[in-house]
Motif scaffolding. Structure first.
Motif, mmCIF file in Angstrom:
data_model
loop_
_atom_site.group_PDB
_atom_site.id
_atom_site.type_symbol
_atom_site.label_atom_id
_atom_site.label_comp_id
_atom_site.label_asym_id
_atom_site.label_seq_id
_atom_site.Cartn_x
_atom_site.Cartn_y
_atom_site.Cartn_z
ATOM 1 N N TYR A 1 8.497 -20.840 128.929
ATOM 2 C CA TYR A 1 9.457 -21.255 127.908
ATOM 3 C C TYR A 1 9.208 -20.566 126.571
ATOM 4 O O TYR A 1 9.822 -20.908 125.561
ATOM 5 C CB TYR A 1 9.384 -22.776 127.699
ATOM 6 C CG TYR A 1 9.919 -23.580 128.857
ATOM 7 C CD1 TYR A 1 11.283 -23.701 129.094
ATOM 8 C CD2 TYR A 1 9.047 -24.224 129.739
ATOM 9 C CE1 TYR A 1 11.776 -24.436 130.157
ATOM 10 C CE2 TYR A 1 9.528 -24.971 130.813
ATOM 11 C CZ TYR A 1 10.897 -25.068 131.015
ATOM 12 O OH TYR A 1 11.381 -25.798 132.065
ATOM 13 N N GLY A 2 8.295 -19.622 126.556
ATOM 14 C CA GLY A 2 7.984 -18.916 125.316
ATOM 15 C C GLY A 2 6.979 -19.626 124.440
ATOM 16 O O GLY A 2 6.781 -19.246 123.289
ATOM 17 N N TYR B 1 12.845 -12.737 125.335
ATOM 18 C CA TYR B 1 13.909 -12.037 126.042
ATOM 19 C C TYR B 1 13.650 -12.109 127.545
ATOM 20 O O TYR B 1 12.578 -12.534 127.989
ATOM 21 C CB TYR B 1 13.994 -10.580 125.585
ATOM 22 C CG TYR B 1 14.537 -10.406 124.190
ATOM 23 C CD1 TYR B 1 15.812 -10.866 123.865
ATOM 24 C CD2 TYR B 1 13.781 -9.787 123.199
ATOM 25 C CE1 TYR B 1 16.319 -10.708 122.582
ATOM 26 C CE2 TYR B 1 14.287 -9.624 121.910
ATOM 27 C CZ TYR B 1 15.551 -10.087 121.609
ATOM 28 O OH TYR B 1 16.042 -9.937 120.347
ATOM 29 N N TYR B 2 14.614 -11.669 128.329
ATOM 30 C CA TYR B 2 14.509 -11.784 129.782
ATOM 31 C C TYR B 2 13.330 -10.978 130.334
ATOM 32 O O TYR B 2 12.795 -11.286 131.389
ATOM 33 C CB TYR B 2 15.816 -11.324 130.446
ATOM 34 C CG TYR B 2 16.142 -12.058 131.725
ATOM 35 C CD1 TYR B 2 16.658 -13.355 131.692
ATOM 36 C CD2 TYR B 2 15.920 -11.467 132.953
ATOM 37 C CE1 TYR B 2 16.951 -14.041 132.855
ATOM 38 C CE2 TYR B 2 16.215 -12.150 134.130
ATOM 39 C CZ TYR B 2 16.726 -13.432 134.074
ATOM 40 O OH TYR B 2 17.015 -14.104 135.227
ATOM 41 N N ARG C 1 20.862 -15.780 133.375
ATOM 42 C CA ARG C 1 20.746 -14.593 132.522
ATOM 43 C C ARG C 1 22.011 -14.400 131.700
ATOM 44 O O ARG C 1 23.111 -14.262 132.245
ATOM 45 C CB ARG C 1 20.490 -13.355 133.377
ATOM 46 C CG ARG C 1 20.286 -12.046 132.593
ATOM 47 C CD ARG C 1 20.083 -10.909 133.598
ATOM 48 N NE ARG C 1 19.768 -9.644 132.942
ATOM 49 C CZ ARG C 1 20.672 -8.767 132.521
ATOM 50 N NH1 ARG C 1 21.968 -9.043 132.654
ATOM 51 N NH2 ARG C 1 20.306 -7.624 131.970
ATOM 52 N N ALA C 2 21.849 -14.415 130.392
ATOM 53 C CA ALA C 2 22.969 -14.135 129.489
ATOM 54 C C ALA C 2 22.630 -12.907 128.663
ATOM 55 O O ALA C 2 21.455 -12.600 128.433
ATOM 56 C CB ALA C 2 23.242 -15.326 128.583
ATOM 57 N N ASN D 1 22.799 -6.285 122.320
ATOM 58 C CA ASN D 1 22.964 -6.153 123.771
ATOM 59 C C ASN D 1 21.697 -6.547 124.527
ATOM 60 O O ASN D 1 21.151 -5.785 125.317
ATOM 61 C CB ASN D 1 23.351 -4.712 124.116
ATOM 62 C CG ASN D 1 23.977 -4.603 125.503
ATOM 63 O OD1 ASN D 1 24.750 -5.458 125.902
ATOM 64 N ND2 ASN D 1 23.632 -3.552 126.220
ATOM 65 N N SER D 2 21.210 -7.769 124.281
ATOM 66 C CA SER D 2 19.901 -8.188 124.787
ATOM 67 C C SER D 2 19.997 -9.321 125.820
ATOM 68 O O SER D 2 20.544 -10.385 125.523
ATOM 69 C CB SER D 2 19.020 -8.651 123.626
ATOM 70 O OG SER D 2 18.800 -7.599 122.718
ATOM 71 N N PRO D 3 19.436 -9.112 127.027
ATOM 72 C CA PRO D 3 19.412 -10.176 128.035
ATOM 73 C C PRO D 3 18.402 -11.264 127.664
ATOM 74 O O PRO D 3 17.309 -10.963 127.171
ATOM 75 C CB PRO D 3 18.975 -9.454 129.318
ATOM 76 C CG PRO D 3 19.161 -8.001 129.046
ATOM 77 C CD PRO D 3 18.941 -7.844 127.570
#
Length: 319
Positions: A44-45, A209-210, A233-234, A247-249
């Motif tokens: 979860y970071g 980030y992903y 994934r967004a 433009n970051s997943p």
């Protein structure tokens, strides 16, 4: 700054052998549990530190609590014991200042639900001979301004409990559930609202980030438009102020959908009609912002005619 948690595996080496199951050692089981919990919290970071690097190494109780300095939470993982075998309730022992009551209750109830204990999870605190916490690990954490909690995962004097906790799949399931409770408590999970393309979102504190890279603070301080969504994934792309396109997943669990304000609507309409390219343009003058806002209201957000656009540009150039 992201969320930081200190985990303590209770005791060390071979400590507290169950009287009803010779295969169960509290010190060994909670060591495995704290490593699994660390793994899931990090997903979860959350930054996670532990009080000891080796299971065989001991550390005084007060020092364990003080290891949590600069953390948001200290958890010492244990299993309990008593003289009656049927007792099996999980318990969160929280500071006497009451600051751990909420998260303590959530975790105690989570444990009882996942383990299927007969008795419901409880929250308690215990005062020492003065106005301080009785348990040294909690006292140590509180002394460095951190919420310290002892989390008792049922009783190792209960046969079913020991058998359940010795199953690695069960231990993994328990750690995963506890991590989710903690992530929700710190606002890293914002419910189950479905996200779609073009939704406006903010990114949670402590997000990654992903690919696992940490999301920088400047990204956390802006609102973003979702470019695409596929499963968990967004891709976030443009900032709503028009200043950035990244433009970051990112995992959807870190995103919170925000309600579009009137200002957001005006800004989007103005961009769609070619009147401005960014919020910086909109903020050039108060008069310019007022003109755009009046035009938006007059046309209810619909595309306006070329002559209206030209009139607006004339007003801008005249100014």
């Amino acid at each position: 700054m992201g969320i930081k948690i200190c985990l303590d595996a209770g005791h060390y080496a071979n400590y507290n052998n169950s009287p009803v199951n010779k295969d169960y050692w509290e010190s060994k089981v909670v060591w495995e549990l704290h490593l699994l919990l660390k793994k899931y919290l990090e997903s979860y970071g959350i930054e996670v530190i532990t009080t000891r690097a080796k299971q065989e190494k001991d550390l005084p109780l007060l020092e364990r609590g003080k290891k949590a300095k600069d953390c948001d939470l200290f958890l010492s993982l244990h299993t309990n014991a008593c003289s009656v075998e049927y007792v099996d309730y999980p318990v969160a022992i929280v500071p006497i200042n009451g600051k751990g009551n909420d998260i303590g209750k959530k975790l105690a109830l989570c444990i009882s639900s996942v383990m299927g204990t007969d008795q419901k999870g409880q929250v308690i605190s215990k005062k020492g001979s003065g106005n301080w916490d009785y348990y040294s690990v909690i006292y140590g954490a509180v002394s460095v301004d951190v919420v310290g909690i002892i989390l008792e995962h049922s009783f190792h004097t209960n046969l079913r409990t020991t058998q359940w906790l010795l199953d690695q799949d069960n231990l993994d399931k328990l750690a995963k559930a506890e991590a989710e409770v903690i992530a929700k408590h710190f606002g890293l999970i914002k419910g189950e609202e479905k996200l779609n393309k073009n939704d406006i979102v903010t990114v949670s504190k402590g997000a990654t980030y992903y690919n696992g890279a940490k999301v920088p603070d400047w990204v956390l301080n802006k609102k973003w438009v979702i470019k695409s969504v596929s499963g968990d994934r967004a891709v976030i792309d443009k900032s709503t102020d028009g200043e950035f396109s990244i433009n970051s997943p990112i995992n959807v669990k870190y995103l919170t959908k925000v309600k579009e304000t009137d200002e957001d609507k005006v800004l989007k309409w103005a961009k769609d009609n070619g009147l401005i390219t960014s919020e910086t343009d909109l903020n050039k003058t108060v008069a310019f912002r007022d003109v755009i806002t009046m035009l938006y209201r007059a046309y209810n957000g619909k595309q306006t005619y070329r002559c209206i656009r030209n009139k607006l540009r004339f007003l801008l150039y005249r100014e």
